[in-house]
Design a protein around this motif. Structure first.
Motif, short mmCIF file in Angstrom:
data_model
loop_
_atom_site.label_atom_id
_atom_site.label_comp_id
_atom_site.label_asym_id
_atom_site.label_seq_id
_atom_site.Cartn_x
_atom_site.Cartn_y
_atom_site.Cartn_z
N GLU A 15 0.83 -1.20 0.00
CA GLU A 15 0.00 0.00 0.00
C GLU A 15 0.87 1.26 0.00
O GLU A 15 0.56 2.24 -0.68
CB GLU A 15 -0.91 -0.02 1.23
N VAL A 18 2.26 1.66 -3.57
CA VAL A 18 1.26 2.18 -4.50
C VAL A 18 1.13 3.69 -4.35
O VAL A 18 1.11 4.44 -5.34
CB VAL A 18 -0.11 1.50 -4.28
N TYR A 39 -6.83 3.42 -10.37
CA TYR A 39 -6.16 2.13 -10.22
C TYR A 39 -7.05 1.15 -9.48
O TYR A 39 -7.96 1.53 -8.73
CB TYR A 39 -4.79 2.27 -9.53
N ILE A 41 -6.63 -2.67 -7.31
CA ILE A 41 -5.73 -3.66 -6.71
C ILE A 41 -6.31 -5.04 -6.92
O ILE A 41 -7.49 -5.28 -6.64
CB ILE A 41 -5.54 -3.39 -5.21
N PRO A 49 -0.30 -9.11 -4.19
CA PRO A 49 -1.08 -8.05 -4.83
C PRO A 49 -0.36 -7.44 -6.03
O PRO A 49 0.87 -7.47 -6.12
CB PRO A 49 -1.22 -7.01 -3.70
N HIS A 50 -1.12 -6.92 -6.96
CA HIS A 50 -0.58 -6.11 -8.04
C HIS A 50 -1.59 -5.03 -8.40
O HIS A 50 -2.76 -5.10 -8.01
CB HIS A 50 -0.21 -6.96 -9.27
N CYS A 51 -1.14 -4.03 -9.12
CA CYS A 51 -1.93 -2.81 -9.32
C CYS A 51 -2.08 -2.52 -10.81
O CYS A 51 -1.08 -2.46 -11.54
CB CYS A 51 -1.26 -1.64 -8.61
N GLU A 157 -5.16 -10.64 0.65
CA GLU A 157 -6.35 -9.83 0.37
C GLU A 157 -7.15 -9.61 1.65
O GLU A 157 -7.72 -8.52 1.86
CB GLU A 157 -7.22 -10.51 -0.68
N TRP A 160 -5.49 -6.89 3.48
CA TRP A 160 -5.72 -5.62 2.78
C TRP A 160 -7.10 -5.05 3.13
O TRP A 160 -7.25 -3.85 3.39
CB TRP A 160 -5.62 -5.85 1.26
#
Length: 480
Positions: A15, A18, A39, A41, A49-51, A157, A160
């Motif tokens: 986070e 990002v 964006y 996530i 994770p990827h963005c 996740e 998150w």
């Protein structure tokens, strides 16, 4: 203990990365002045994770030439003699070789993160990009004793979401603006709330549209603004349901009128007018053109030149095509034919049919089981026509394309789609082959040309012809 065992730490660090990444894009401006960003996530199969990020840049920084594009994105293998260092990087690291922990110095890595860059130079791609990054999590269907529609949430996740980090982010925000006829706004209330209290409550009747009209009555500084542009100078206060002058220098939200189907009649024309009329104080002002109050919003649209030559249907289709899928656009086109007074259906079809064909190649490939299927333009049109005819036949009106002067699909089309052998034989680009033929014919010598013309005439007239071409090696028999 390894890093993968601490999902909470991975979520916190990602986070932060990002936020730092977005800050870098907006302040360091590697692609120019950023005017909007979005964006989403996502979490990979193993949970990391990827963005997905979309950027909009200001007009001076928009890419217009291939040379300008090459300054940001390059997808070529460079000359090993002219630029040996870049050649080595591309061939060893971007073909696509190891990156991440295996090679942290790979050029696709930014501050420890993997970066892929793509440029969107076609407005129709925006619809695909938005649908792609907003598609949500992957789901599975399992049938044990009954069907289950479920998804798996990995620890990363879960962490998150526990930390309440943003799954979606967009800047500037989008303000949805209501569209309704006079005294026809949507009212929401609770089941046990007395109806008289609902009727007597003045707040429940307020909408962004009614308050725009009211605010124009007491504040003339926004009379030069349309309903859509009002957000550039004014802010909508949701709690008090009112407009107030904007004081912040932050980028204002983007106004978005709710979508109205063209079959909704006056409501559809009201929406069109709200994109053009300025300084309106009453609903009558919206349908006023040149100091004349017209009886309907449609007539007012006609006086402003917004209708005629099926402009309203073209406007509706252009508006819908920015987000609807090809299947939804075909349904919209069928609804227009049935319920709307389209003056020239063939002209509208000719202008819009390509937008209704985005998924046809994939569907044809699935039906014929041919990989990398190429569909020529004529066949593509026939497939779209076929899908439209099915929609019209399934409607309660039992109408057909021939009722509107549109071409009918060939009766054998469905059988051809499922004929794998035939589709494989037709799987070539006729346009490019026709161009190649013209070039090759121009290269024939006089004797070759005589033979070519003789064969072509016999073929076109469906005449039998037996010919024997004799010549020494290298005289052009194979080329002919």
């Amino acid at each position: 203990m390894k890093a993968k065992d601490r999902a909470d730490i991975i979520a916190r660090i990602f986070e932060m990365k990002v936020k730092d990444f977005i800050h870098y894009l907006k302040n360091e401006k590697p692609f120019g002045q950023v005017v909007a960003e979005l964006y989403t996530i996502e979490f990979q199969k193993r949970g990391l994770p990827h963005c997905h990020t979309l950027l909009w840049v200001s007009p001076p920084y928009k890419i217009h030439t291939p040379e300008h594009l090459d300054q940001f994105i390059s997808a070529e293998i460079l000359d090993p003699v002219v630029d040996p260092q870049l050649y080595k990087i591309v061939t060893e690291l971007m073909m696509h070789g190891p990156c991440g922990l295996a090679k942290m110095k790979a050029p696709c890595m930014f501050v420890g993160a993997h970066i892929n860059v793509e440029y969107c130079g076609w407005s129709m791609m925006i619809k695909y990009l938005f649908k792609y990054i907003s598609k949500g999590a992957d789901r599975i269907r399992a049938k044990i004793t009954k069907s289950l529609d479920a998804r798996f949430i990995c620890p990363h996740e879960a962490a998150w979401r526990i930390f309440n980090f943003h799954i979606h982010h967009r800047n500037p925000a989008v303000q949805v603006l209501s569209v309704h006829l006079e005294n026809m706004q949507t009212i929401t209330f609770k089941d046990k709330q007395p109806l008289q209290d609902v009727v007597d409550d003045p707040m429940i009747k307020k909408t962004t549209l009614t308050q725009w009209l009211k605010n124009n009555q007491i504040d003339d500084s926004g009379h030069h603004l349309t309903y859509l542009d009002y957000l550039s100078k004014y802010k909508w206060i949701a709690r008090g349901k009112d407009w107030c002058r904007r004081k912040s220098k932050k980028t204002p939200p983007i106004g978005r009128l709710i979508y109205i189907h063209p079959t909704c009649g006056e409501l559809f024309y009201l929406r069109m007018l709200l994109s053009h009329q300025v300084g309106c104080q009453t609903f009558n002002d919206i349908k006023t053109v040149g100091d004349v109050i017209f009886p309907t919003y449609r007539v007012a649209c006609e006086q402003l030149g917004l209708l005629g030559d099926d402009k309203e249907w073209t406007y509706a289709f252009d508006d819908a095509s920015s987000w609807e899928t090809a299947e939804e656009l075909r349904s919209l086109f069928a609804h227009m034919l049935i319920f709307c007074d389209v003056a020239d259906p063939l002209a509208l079809w000719t202008k819009q049919w390509r937008r209704m064909s985005d998924d046809i190649v994939q569907r044809a490939a699935a039906d014929s089981h041919v990989v990398n299927l190429h569909v020529n333009e004529v066949d593509l049109q026939q497939y779209v026509v076929y899908e439209l005819e099915i929609l019209l036949n399934s409607n309660n009106s039992y109408s057909s394309l021939c009722d509107y002067g549109l071409p009918m699909p060939p009766p054998h089309l469905l059988a051809e789609l499922k004929n794998k052998l035939l589709m494989e034989e037709r799987n070539y680009d006729r346009v490019s082959m026709s161009q190649k033929k013209e070039v090759m014919v121009s290269a024939l010598n006089s004797k070759q040309h005589i033979i070519y013309e003789t064969i072509m005439k016999a073929s076109l007239k469906n005449h039998q012809l037996l010919m024997f071409v004799y010549g020494h090696g290298g005289t052009g028999k194979t080329f002919l």
